[in-house]
Write a protein that holds these residues in place. Structure first.
Motif, mmCIF file in Angstrom:
data_model
loop_
_atom_site.group_PDB
_atom_site.id
_atom_site.type_symbol
_atom_site.label_atom_id
_atom_site.label_comp_id
_atom_site.label_asym_id
_atom_site.label_seq_id
_atom_site.Cartn_x
_atom_site.Cartn_y
_atom_site.Cartn_z
ATOM 1 N N ILE A 1 -6.297 -12.444 90.137
ATOM 2 C CA ILE A 1 -6.052 -12.836 92.296
ATOM 3 C C ILE A 1 -7.161 -12.799 93.086
ATOM 4 C CG2 ILE A 1 -4.736 -12.768 94.005
ATOM 5 C CD1 ILE A 1 -1.912 -12.636 91.943
ATOM 6 N N ALA A 2 -7.843 -11.358 92.495
ATOM 7 C CA ALA A 2 -8.850 -10.584 93.938
ATOM 8 C C ALA A 2 -10.081 -12.368 93.280
ATOM 9 C CB ALA A 2 -9.079 -9.667 92.864
ATOM 10 N N ARG A 3 -10.312 -11.869 91.528
ATOM 11 C CA ARG A 3 -11.440 -12.935 92.078
ATOM 12 C C ARG A 3 -10.691 -14.510 92.608
ATOM 13 N NH1 ARG A 3 -10.995 -11.668 85.904
ATOM 14 N NH2 ARG A 3 -11.506 -9.161 86.111
ATOM 15 N N THR A 4 -10.106 -15.225 92.071
ATOM 16 C CA THR A 4 -9.873 -16.515 92.436
ATOM 17 C C THR A 4 -9.942 -16.052 94.081
ATOM 18 O OG1 THR A 4 -8.304 -16.712 90.661
ATOM 19 C CG2 THR A 4 -7.619 -18.436 92.809
ATOM 20 N N VAL A 5 -9.197 -15.733 94.699
ATOM 21 C CA VAL A 5 -9.212 -15.380 96.452
ATOM 22 C C VAL A 5 -10.812 -14.970 97.026
ATOM 23 C CG1 VAL A 5 -9.100 -14.297 97.972
ATOM 24 C CG2 VAL A 5 -7.049 -14.768 96.487
ATOM 25 N N TYR A 6 -11.793 -14.814 96.308
ATOM 26 C CA TYR A 6 -13.199 -13.533 96.471
ATOM 27 C C TYR A 6 -13.881 -14.726 96.157
ATOM 28 C CZ TYR A 6 -17.510 -10.958 96.347
ATOM 29 O OH TYR A 6 -18.460 -10.220 97.245
ATOM 30 N N ALA A 7 -14.015 -15.594 94.996
ATOM 31 C CA ALA A 7 -14.578 -17.131 95.042
ATOM 32 C C ALA A 7 -14.641 -17.553 96.001
ATOM 33 C CB ALA A 7 -14.522 -17.712 93.590
ATOM 34 N N LEU A 8 -12.678 -17.952 96.300
ATOM 35 C CA LEU A 8 -12.738 -19.196 97.651
ATOM 36 C C LEU A 8 -13.774 -18.654 99.159
ATOM 37 C CD1 LEU A 8 -9.319 -20.192 96.361
ATOM 38 C CD2 LEU A 8 -11.140 -22.135 96.139
ATOM 39 N N ALA A 9 -13.413 -17.181 98.718
ATOM 40 C CA ALA A 9 -13.721 -16.715 100.281
ATOM 41 C C ALA A 9 -15.315 -16.995 100.478
ATOM 42 C CB ALA A 9 -12.946 -15.480 100.847
ATOM 43 N N LEU A 10 -15.955 -16.567 99.523
ATOM 44 C CA LEU A 10 -17.076 -16.678 99.543
ATOM 45 C C LEU A 10 -17.820 -18.251 99.413
ATOM 46 C CD1 LEU A 10 -18.644 -14.635 97.132
ATOM 47 C CD2 LEU A 10 -19.112 -14.295 99.285
ATOM 48 N N GLY A 11 -17.225 -19.131 99.247
ATOM 49 C CA GLY A 11 -17.426 -20.742 99.091
ATOM 50 C C GLY A 11 -17.348 -21.526 100.604
ATOM 51 N N ALA A 12 -15.874 -21.068 101.145
ATOM 52 C CA ALA A 12 -15.859 -21.254 102.537
ATOM 53 C C ALA A 12 -17.176 -20.747 103.466
ATOM 54 C CB ALA A 12 -14.387 -21.107 103.043
ATOM 55 N N CYS A 13 -17.517 -19.273 102.821
ATOM 56 C CA CYS A 13 -18.219 -18.432 103.895
ATOM 57 C C CYS A 13 -19.252 -19.885 103.719
ATOM 58 C CB CYS A 13 -18.919 -17.524 103.306
ATOM 59 S SG CYS A 13 -19.875 -16.846 104.308
ATOM 60 N N ILE A 14 -20.203 -19.907 102.840
ATOM 61 C CA ILE A 14 -21.329 -20.597 102.606
ATOM 62 C C ILE A 14 -21.075 -22.188 103.273
ATOM 63 C CG2 ILE A 14 -22.651 -21.728 100.411
ATOM 64 C CD1 ILE A 14 -22.208 -19.443 98.409
ATOM 65 N N SER A 15 -20.428 -22.404 103.324
ATOM 66 C CA SER A 15 -19.910 -24.048 103.898
ATOM 67 C C SER A 15 -19.846 -23.736 105.417
ATOM 68 C CB SER A 15 -18.636 -24.247 103.504
ATOM 69 O OG SER A 15 -17.219 -23.449 104.467
ATOM 70 N N PHE A 16 -19.669 -22.166 106.218
ATOM 71 C CA PHE A 16 -19.867 -22.400 107.383
ATOM 72 C C PHE A 16 -22.240 -22.341 107.535
ATOM 73 C CE2 PHE A 16 -15.921 -20.573 108.197
ATOM 74 C CZ PHE A 16 -15.462 -20.604 108.730
#
Length: 133
Positions: free
Chosen positions: A46-61
């Motif tokens: 769960i940690a790896r999954t949430v972390y990857a999605l959060a970093l992707g969202a940050c890159i989109s900013f």
């Protein structure tokens, strides 16, 4: 004046990205430790999954600040959906019986699954919102 605003936005983005990486990596380390102590691999997954999605969202900013809700269907269907399916396939295979894809292990051997998570987070935000910047 417009260029100064762009520099300030980029500087704020760098600070947020550094904080996300620092605290995200420490959170991942805690979840890995919790997994080793409790022998429950759900924490790390769960940690790896949430972390990857959060970093992707940050890159989109970095591309621009999300504005109003306006789905971009080609981006969501052609990029987000396949990358999200490939990203979540490994997680779903741990919990339910899934057909084995022979090339999936080769693609995700090192950090391939994490890359699919980054792409999923990036395209989700960019595909759902129109950018303001």
């Amino acid at each position: 004046m417009r260029s100064n605003k762009g520099y300030f936005y980029s500087l704020v983005w760098i600070v947020i990205a550094i904080l996300l990486l620092y605290y995200g990596n420490s959170w991942l380390a805690r979840m890995e430790h919790k997994t080793k102590v409790t022998f429950d691999r759900n924490f790390a997954i769960i940690a790896r999954t949430v972390y990857a999605l959060a970093l992707g969202a940050c890159i989109s900013f970095l591309i621009g600040i999300p504005g109003r809700f306006k789905p971009h269907k080609p981006l969501l269907l052609v990029v987000f959906a396949p990358s999200f399916i490939l990203f979540m396939y490994g997680v779903a295979a741990l919990y339910i019986k899934m057909p084995e894809i022979p090339w999936y292990a080769d693609i995700t051997r090192y950090e391939g699954r994490f890359f699919f998570g980054l792409v999923s987070g990036l395209t989700l935000v960019q595909g759902l919102f129109e950018r303001r910047r």
